[in-house]
Design a protein around this motif. Structure first.
Motif, PDB file in Angstrom:
ATOM      1  N   SER A 117     -61.320 -23.302 -29.739  1.00  0.00           N
ATOM      2  CA  SER A 117     -59.895 -23.573 -29.963  1.00  0.00           C
ATOM      3  C   SER A 117     -59.628 -25.076 -30.049  1.00  0.00           C
ATOM      4  CB  SER A 117     -59.049 -22.965 -28.845  1.00  0.00           C
ATOM      5  OG  SER A 117     -59.148 -21.558 -28.854  1.00  0.00           O
ATOM      6  N   ALA A 118     -60.349 -25.856 -29.253  1.00  0.00           N
ATOM      7  CA  ALA A 118     -60.203 -27.318 -29.304  1.00  0.00           C
ATOM      8  C   ALA A 118     -60.646 -27.854 -30.655  1.00  0.00           C
ATOM      9  CB  ALA A 118     -61.004 -27.968 -28.180  1.00  0.00           C
ATOM     10  N   LEU A 119     -61.698 -27.271 -31.216  1.00  0.00           N
ATOM     11  CA  LEU A 119     -62.170 -27.678 -32.539  1.00  0.00           C
ATOM     12  C   LEU A 119     -61.119 -27.360 -33.600  1.00  0.00           C
ATOM     13  CD1 LEU A 119     -64.393 -28.741 -34.425  1.00  0.00           C
ATOM     14  CD2 LEU A 119     -65.332 -26.414 -34.490  1.00  0.00           C
ATOM     15  N   ALA A 120     -60.561 -26.145 -33.537  1.00  0.00           N
ATOM     16  CA  ALA A 120     -59.523 -25.767 -34.499  1.00  0.00           C
ATOM     17  C   ALA A 120     -58.310 -26.690 -34.374  1.00  0.00           C
ATOM     18  CB  ALA A 120     -59.111 -24.310 -34.280  1.00  0.00           C
ATOM     19  N   ALA A 121     -57.919 -26.988 -33.140  1.00  0.00           N
ATOM     20  CA  ALA A 121     -56.765 -27.854 -32.920  1.00  0.00           C
ATOM     21  C   ALA A 121     -57.029 -29.270 -33.434  1.00  0.00           C
ATOM     22  CB  ALA A 121     -56.412 -27.890 -31.435  1.00  0.00           C
ATOM     23  N   ALA A 122     -58.240 -29.752 -33.236  1.00  0.00           N
ATOM     24  CA  ALA A 122     -58.605 -31.091 -33.729  1.00  0.00           C
ATOM     25  C   ALA A 122     -58.524 -31.133 -35.249  1.00  0.00           C
ATOM     26  CB  ALA A 122     -60.005 -31.460 -33.259  1.00  0.00           C
ATOM     27  N   GLY A 123     -58.990 -30.069 -35.890  1.00  0.00           N
ATOM     28  CA  GLY A 123     -58.958 -30.016 -37.343  1.00  0.00           C
ATOM     29  C   GLY A 123     -57.553 -30.027 -37.910  1.00  0.00           C
ATOM     30  N   LYS A 124     -56.582 -29.569 -37.121  1.00  0.00           N
ATOM     31  CA  LYS A 124     -55.190 -29.515 -37.576  1.00  0.00           C
ATOM     32  C   LYS A 124     -54.356 -30.693 -37.063  1.00  0.00           C
ATOM     33  CE  LYS A 124     -54.257 -25.161 -36.242  1.00  0.00           C
ATOM     34  NZ  LYS A 124     -53.619 -23.826 -36.248  1.00  0.00           N
ATOM     35  N   SER A 125     -54.925 -31.485 -36.152  1.00  0.00           N
ATOM     36  CA  SER A 125     -54.158 -32.512 -35.432  1.00  0.00           C
ATOM     37  C   SER A 125     -53.572 -33.586 -36.331  1.00  0.00           C
ATOM     38  CB  SER A 125     -55.035 -33.159 -34.352  1.00  0.00           C
ATOM     39  OG  SER A 125     -56.154 -33.822 -34.949  1.00  0.00           O
ATOM     40  N   GLY A 126     -54.211 -33.860 -37.457  1.00  0.00           N
ATOM     41  CA  GLY A 126     -53.721 -34.909 -38.357  1.00  0.00           C
ATOM     42  C   GLY A 126     -52.977 -34.379 -39.557  1.00  0.00           C
ATOM     43  N   GLY A 127     -52.709 -33.075 -39.573  1.00  0.00           N
ATOM     44  CA  GLY A 127     -51.936 -32.501 -40.669  1.00  0.00           C
ATOM     45  C   GLY A 127     -52.721 -31.712 -41.681  1.00  0.00           C
ATOM     46  N   ALA A 128     -54.028 -31.595 -41.499  1.00  0.00           N
ATOM     47  CA  ALA A 128     -54.836 -30.777 -42.396  1.00  0.00           C
ATOM     48  C   ALA A 128     -54.837 -29.322 -41.929  1.00  0.00           C
ATOM     49  CB  ALA A 128     -56.270 -31.298 -42.436  1.00  0.00           C
ATOM     50  N   LYS A 129     -55.281 -28.444 -42.785  1.00  0.00           N
ATOM     51  CA  LYS A 129     -55.586 -27.076 -42.382  1.00  0.00           C
ATOM     52  C   LYS A 129     -57.100 -26.978 -42.252  1.00  0.00           C
ATOM     53  CE  LYS A 129     -51.391 -25.145 -44.333  1.00  0.00           C
ATOM     54  NZ  LYS A 129     -50.741 -25.146 -43.003  1.00  0.00           N
ATOM     55  N   ILE A 130     -57.577 -25.986 -41.480  1.00  0.00           N
ATOM     56  CA  ILE A 130     -59.013 -25.898 -41.216  1.00  0.00           C
ATOM     57  C   ILE A 130     -59.505 -24.465 -41.340  1.00  0.00           C
ATOM     58  CG2 ILE A 130     -58.581 -25.798 -38.699  1.00  0.00           C
ATOM     59  CD1 ILE A 130     -61.348 -27.215 -38.351  1.00  0.00           C
ATOM     60  N   LEU A 131     -60.651 -24.319 -42.006  1.00  0.00           N
ATOM     61  CA  LEU A 131     -61.328 -23.031 -42.151  1.00  0.00           C
ATOM     62  C   LEU A 131     -62.676 -23.084 -41.445  1.00  0.00           C
ATOM     63  CD1 LEU A 131     -60.932 -22.257 -46.000  1.00  0.00           C
ATOM     64  CD2 LEU A 131     -59.268 -21.898 -44.152  1.00  0.00           C
ATOM     65  N   ALA A 132     -63.093 -21.957 -40.862  1.00  0.00           N
ATOM     66  CA  ALA A 132     -64.451 -21.806 -40.335  1.00  0.00           C
ATOM     67  C   ALA A 132     -65.297 -21.173 -41.435  1.00  0.00           C
ATOM     68  CB  ALA A 132     -64.447 -20.926 -39.096  1.00  0.00           C
ATOM     69  N   GLN A 133     -66.401 -21.825 -41.765  1.00  0.00           N
ATOM     70  CA  GLN A 133     -67.284 -21.274 -42.803  1.00  0.00           C
ATOM     71  C   GLN A 133     -68.264 -20.296 -42.168  1.00  0.00           C
ATOM     72  OE1 GLN A 133     -70.787 -23.210 -44.628  1.00  0.00           O
ATOM     73  NE2 GLN A 133     -69.567 -23.286 -46.502  1.00  0.00           N
ATOM     74  N   LEU A 134     -68.042 -19.009 -42.371  1.00  0.00           N
ATOM     75  CA  LEU A 134     -68.868 -17.978 -41.747  1.00  0.00           C
ATOM     76  C   LEU A 134     -70.105 -17.704 -42.591  1.00  0.00           C
ATOM     77  CD1 LEU A 134     -66.123 -15.457 -40.586  1.00  0.00           C
ATOM     78  CD2 LEU A 134     -67.009 -17.494 -39.410  1.00  0.00           C
ATOM     79  N   ALA A 135     -71.258 -17.649 -41.920  1.00  0.00           N
ATOM     80  CA  ALA A 135     -72.514 -17.515 -42.653  1.00  0.00           C
ATOM     81  C   ALA A 135     -73.546 -16.727 -41.862  1.00  0.00           C
ATOM     82  CB  ALA A 135     -73.077 -18.902 -42.972  1.00  0.00           C
ATOM     83  N   HIS A 136     -74.509 -16.195 -42.596  1.00  0.00           N
ATOM     84  CA  HIS A 136     -75.709 -15.555 -42.041  1.00  0.00           C
ATOM     85  C   HIS A 136     -76.859 -16.141 -42.841  1.00  0.00           C
ATOM     86  CE1 HIS A 136     -78.800 -12.554 -41.298  1.00  0.00           C
ATOM     87  NE2 HIS A 136     -78.026 -11.911 -40.447  1.00  0.00           N
ATOM     88  N   ALA A 137     -77.788 -16.811 -42.165  1.00  0.00           N
ATOM     89  CA  ALA A 137     -78.817 -17.569 -42.887  1.00  0.00           C
ATOM     90  C   ALA A 137     -79.845 -16.690 -43.576  1.00  0.00           C
ATOM     91  CB  ALA A 137     -79.518 -18.536 -41.932  1.00  0.00           C
ATOM     92  N   GLY A 138     -80.013 -15.443 -43.141  1.00  0.00           N
ATOM     93  CA  GLY A 138     -81.001 -14.584 -43.782  1.00  0.00           C
ATOM     94  C   GLY A 138     -82.380 -15.207 -43.759  1.00  0.00           C
ATOM     95  N   ARG A 139     -83.064 -15.195 -44.900  1.00  0.00           N
ATOM     96  CA  ARG A 139     -84.445 -15.701 -44.968  1.00  0.00           C
ATOM     97  C   ARG A 139     -84.518 -17.213 -44.807  1.00  0.00           C
ATOM     98  NH1 ARG A 139     -87.063 -16.371 -50.685  1.00  0.00           N
ATOM     99  NH2 ARG A 139     -85.516 -17.645 -51.735  1.00  0.00           N
ATOM    100  N   GLN A 140     -83.382 -17.916 -44.852  1.00  0.00           N
ATOM    101  CA  GLN A 140     -83.363 -19.356 -44.654  1.00  0.00           C
ATOM    102  C   GLN A 140     -83.180 -19.742 -43.189  1.00  0.00           C
ATOM    103  OE1 GLN A 140     -82.041 -20.686 -49.179  1.00  0.00           O
ATOM    104  NE2 GLN A 140     -80.575 -21.007 -47.527  1.00  0.00           N
TER     105      GLN A 140
END
Length: 406
Positions: free
Chosen positions: A84-107
């Motif tokens: 939640s602190a990370l999300a709040a930091a991402g929005k603190s200066g007026g930007a919006k923030i997305l979490a990039q969800l991933a599964h690395a698979g064979r990588q």
């Protein structure tokens, strides 16, 4: 139209301009894969820099399928106060923030998982990666459920949305590739089957979150490998994704074996030619869509960005590396103080004279420095940065493995 104009997404969320910090692998999580204060501080810096949207680096939905031992993982074991602190930091200066969800698979690195779950048993043709195990029908259902679970957690933590990572050779991307996806069941063969995993993940995520929560997808314009996912396939999959209610699609390209997205311009190259790597591919995709498109890779000059938007080839401009050199460059670009984003890579030696991955690793080392000290060290040599980051990977992996054994 230009980079300073706002953009309203299909779900009615408005972005204040067209500049987006695309995902970079911050790899700043602790040994429990939770965000650290360094990562939180970095996103606070970026949020104040003027971009409309920030996207986190690779955020795995499964702890056994990391891109890097230092990834921040979003699952029920996560420290939600830090998330939640990370999300709040991402929005603190007026930007919006997305979490990039991933599964690395064979990588997934072999040290983290010697036999990662993948779409098939086709192994990554690089050292340090183990023989993957093809997913079973039940495992596909579990993978889809994990993306949904992580998306819900992102919403609870205060993120504005998620980006489902279906590019760069990770699991959803490899499922799209006929070169890697050798299955003969309903998950392989025809494009509709190869796209099934990505489509079902997106469908399930969109259904599980609020209508105002952004759901985006990162998709390769092409794998740039013979027999791989190609541009014609990409256009068709983009149309399929639009039908699932995504708010925008980000276009990039390549994978670990063919790292097109990680190019850099050398002194001997034309910087104009090397800007906007995937723009021509994106134009055909954008023509087929009614939702916004974001192109990431190589943009530096404001006139190139504005031309790309005005010509209808893209709606959003994704950049990563300039945010490392100057977190406030977006504001300067938007108010005309500068005409070009920082492009320190253009002064690097030609890529062919450097160790494999050195440029990318130098930037990753700079991210770590910026998070830990508040500023990068742009005078550091490419080779020194490369070696520093290799040491960082080793330390993070060692800490993670020690923690797992406890």
């Amino acid at each position: 139209m230009n980079i300073g104009q706002h953009l309203t997404l299909p779900n009615s969320v408005t972005l204040k301009n067209r500049i987006v910090k695309s995902a970079m692998s911050e790899a700043l999580a602790d040994e429990y894969n939770n965000p650290t204060q360094a990562q939180i501080d970095l996103f606070a810096q970026w949020s104040k820099g003027g971009a409309a949207l920030l996207i986190t680096g690779n955020t795995p939905v499964d702890r056994m399928h990391l891109e890097h031992a230092g990834n921040f993982v979003l699952d029920p074991s996560s420290d939600m106060k830090r998330v939640s602190a990370l999300a709040a930091a991402g929005k603190s200066g007026g930007a919006k923030i997305l979490a990039q969800l991933a599964h690395a698979g064979r990588q997934t690195p072999e040290a983290i998982n010697a036999h990662p779950t993948s779409i098939s048993d086709v192994q990554l043709d690089l050292p340090g990666y183990g023989k993957p195990t093809p997913a079973s029908e039940a495992e596909f259902e579990e993978i889809i459920a994990k993306f949904v679970r992580s998306a819900r957690l992102a919403q609870e933590a205060g993120f504005d949305g998620v980006e489902v990572h279906a590019a760069h050779g990770y699991l959803l991307s490899s499922a799209l590739s006929p070169r890697i996806n050798t299955r003969t069941d309903r998950w392989g063969g025809a494009l509709e089957n190869r796209a099934r995993l990505a489509i079902e993940v997106v469908r399930a995520v969109r259904k599980a979150v609020d209508p105002g929560f952004i759901v985006a997808v990162k998709l390769n314009s092409s794998d740039f490998q013979k027999g791989g996912f190609d541009h014609a396939d990409s256009v068709q999959v983009a149309v399929m994704l639009e039908a699932e209610g995504v708010d925008f699609i980000e276009i990039s390209g390549g994978n670990f074996e063919e790292p097109t997205a990680y190019q850099h311009a050398s002194k001997s190259g034309s910087t104009q030619i090397r800007e906007a790597y995937f723009l021509d591919y994106a134009a055909a995709i954008n023509d087929a869509l009614n939702i916004p498109l974001m192109v990431t890779g190589g943009f530096r000059s404001s006139n190139v960005m504005n031309d790309a938007i005005a010509s209808g080839k893209t709606d959003l401009i994704g950049m990563g590396r300039p945010f490392i050199a100057d977190p406030a460059f977006a504001t300067k670009l938007l108010n005309g103080e500068i005409a070009k984003a920082p492009a320190v890579e253009q002064d690097f030696p030609p890529a062919e004279t450097l160790p494999r991955g050195a440029v990318l690793n130098w930037f990753c080392a700079q991210i770590a420095l910026a998070g830990q000290t508040g500023a990068p060290d742009l005078a550091m040599s490419v080779v020194d940065g490369h070696e520093s980051y290799l040491n960082q990977i080793k330390l993070a992996t060692d800490r993670l493995l020690i923690t797992r054994r406890k």
